[in-house]
Design an enzyme around this catalytic site. Structure first.
Site, mmCIF file in Angstrom:
data_model
loop_
_atom_site.group_PDB
_atom_site.id
_atom_site.type_symbol
_atom_site.label_atom_id
_atom_site.label_comp_id
_atom_site.label_asym_id
_atom_site.label_seq_id
_atom_site.Cartn_x
_atom_site.Cartn_y
_atom_site.Cartn_z
ATOM 1 C CG HIS A 1 -96.151 29.028 20.684
ATOM 2 N ND1 HIS A 1 -95.098 28.334 21.234
ATOM 3 C CD2 HIS A 1 -95.628 29.674 19.619
ATOM 4 C CE1 HIS A 1 -94.000 28.580 20.534
ATOM 5 N NE2 HIS A 1 -94.293 29.386 19.549
ATOM 6 C CG ASP B 1 -97.642 32.062 12.915
ATOM 7 O OD1 ASP B 1 -97.450 31.396 11.875
ATOM 8 O OD2 ASP B 1 -96.757 32.289 13.761
ATOM 9 C CG HIS C 1 -90.866 36.441 18.348
ATOM 10 N ND1 HIS C 1 -90.478 36.823 17.084
ATOM 11 C CD2 HIS C 1 -92.149 36.868 18.486
ATOM 12 C CE1 HIS C 1 -91.478 37.428 16.471
ATOM 13 N NE2 HIS C 1 -92.503 37.483 17.304
ATOM 14 C CD GLU D 1 -91.237 33.912 12.835
ATOM 15 O OE1 GLU D 1 -92.290 33.991 13.480
ATOM 16 O OE2 GLU D 1 -90.690 32.835 12.529
HETATM 17 N N1 GLY Z 1 -95.467 29.413 13.525
HETATM 18 C C1 GLY Z 1 -94.332 29.278 14.308
HETATM 19 C C2 GLY Z 1 -93.355 30.307 14.011
HETATM 20 O O1 GLY Z 1 -93.681 31.315 13.425
HETATM 21 O O2 GLY Z 1 -92.198 30.130 14.264
HETATM 22 MN MN MN Z 2 -95.269 31.430 12.071
HETATM 23 MN MN MN Z 3 -92.001 31.168 12.013
#
Ligand code: GLY
Ligand code: MN
Ligand code: MN
Length: 436
Positions: free
Chosen positions: A240, A257, A347, A381
């Protein structure tokens, strides 16, 4: 504004609520940024979904089956001396015509009228926790009514989270919503390409943020859906990172992003590209692993597949790639089972998208991952991040790559809403060379 769409949403929610119940949904509040200035107002997504109304100091009340009107709006009255400073309000009278609610009253009448609406209802659906001051006032009203039970007054005895019903409705996008999401997606794609074209070594990360915001606004989207992340070099490894304050060096990658919010609907796109416009061999190798993972994950977006399947597919492709590069050593199944891949994959691959960038809706039913169904929109993503630590060899150390698109589940499979922005090494290099 498409009034019938909002009328339909309220009707659907009330159908699920059933008679003997009431829903009380407050609008968002104005938040002070610094003395005498406020953060730009953003309507609460639940309230917006049900009304399309964009003012603060408002409450929607829904009472299924109420003869004198099922949907009641409380909003600020029109006052010329206030409107001269802060702009035109809708006002209760026009609320009925413009929003299609059955009845509307001044916001200042809420505490007088609400007890009468609560009376006799068994259940109340509320958004507890989002607005503590409002919650407190509402609970005090309910408790006051309950204390008058000796007078024969029946007050709601059951408090239900509105999210149970409402957030499931919000998960399935209507064609009207998809139109808005496609628009948000296309503005965002243009913004990413603008940033790529503008990028040069020696510029600041915030210079690219300025290009993104410029294109958002020119496209009709006043605000980003979340703060833009522009991370060059090892900043890309900070999930972030929103400081966006470093000078970008030739030879580094930059991860952007960023997504605009169009008519309250979010987009969420990530691209990673070389500051110079040309990938090094090492960057290309790692990039192509993430891209292969992303394409495999997108391929897994199909009705009937579990929400988690794209993630599982992406992880396998990335673990295999990491072994090929020598960043991980061992058997791929074991590396996945023992979660050793998590050193580089920090993530998950997807989240729901809609009015909120991390949109509402359950991901599991009990212990089981939910099945994908037409009308759901999710991100894909995957990312690889090599920690900026001496443990890792130089070509990889501090390299962070994420590729993110927004994907709609269709009856046949999927549609990538954010397909317009370049994604392969070749297409990025071509665009950045000025020949794209
Ligand atoms: N921009 C926040 C995410 O990709 O979840
Ligand atoms: Mn994002
Ligand atoms: Mn996202």
């Amino acid at each position: 504004m498409n009034m019938s769409e909002f009328v339909k949403r309220r009707a659907k929610l009330m159908e699920h609520m059933g008679q003997g119940s009431i829903a009380v949904v407050p609008a968002a509040r104005v938040v002070i940024r610094s003395k005498d200035t406020e953060y730009p107002f953003r309507q609460n997504s639940d309230f917006y979904y049900l009304t399309g109304f964009v003012e603060a100091n408002a409450v929607l009340v829904l009472v299924p089956g109420r003869e004198k009107g099922e949907s009641i709006l409380f909003c600020e009255e029109r006052l010329l001396e206030v409107e001269q400073w802060t702009g035109e309000r809708m006002g209760p009278d026009r609320g009925v015509q413009m929003l299609g609610v059955d009845d509307a009253f001044p916001y200042s009448d809420l505490t007088d009228i609400l007890p009468g609406l609560l009376e006799g209802q068994a259940r109340i659906h509320v958004t507890l926790g989002e607005q503590p001051t409002f919650d407190k006032e509402l609970l005090a009203l309910i408790s006051e009514l309950q204390s008058r039970s000796v007078q024969g007054i029946v007050a709601p005895g059951e408090i239900v989270a509105l999210s149970h019903l409402l957030h499931d409705l919000r998960l399935y996008k209507s064609s009207h919503e998809l139109q808005l999401m496609r628009k948000a997606a296309s503005i965002t794609c243009r913004a990413h390409e603008r940033a790529m074209l503008f990028c040069q070594a020696g510029f600041n990360e915030s210079d690219l943020e300025a290009e993104l915001l410029h294109e958002f606004m020119r496209g009709g989207a006043r605000f980003p859906a979340y703060p833009c992340i522009v991370g060059s070099g090892a900043n890309a490894c900070v999930m972030h990172y929103t400081g966006n304050a470093d000078v970008m060096n030739t030879g580094d990658l930059v991860l952007i992003d960023a997504g605009c919010e169009y008519e309250h609907y979010a987009s969420d796109v990530t691209r990673t590209f070389p500051v110079s416009g040309r990938f090094t061999d090492a960057q290309k190798q790692l990039y192509n692993i993430v891209l292969a993972a992303q394409l495999a994950a997108i391929d897994a977006v199909h009705p009937g597949n579990a929400f988690d399947l794209p993630h599982t597919r992406a992880i396998r492709v990335m673990a295999e790639g990491l072994v090929e590069l020598g960043l991980l050593v061992g058997d791929v199944d074991h590396l996945i089972e023992s979660e050793q891949y998590k050193t580089f994959c920090v993530h998950k691959t997807s989240h729901w998208m809609g009015l909120d960038v991390h949109d509402v809706g359950d991901y599991r039913v009990g212990e089981v991952w939910r099945e994908l169904e037409p009308g759901m929109v999710l991100t894909i993503e995957p990312g690889l991040y090599v920690p900026d630590s001496a443990e890792y060899d130089l070509p990889w150390r501090g390299m962070g790559i994420r590729i993110e698109d927004d994907v709609l589940v269709t009856r046949q499979g999927h549609e990538v809403l954010t397909h317009q922005v370049v994604k392969t090494v070749e297409d990025i290099e071509l665009l950045m060379s000025g020949q794209g």
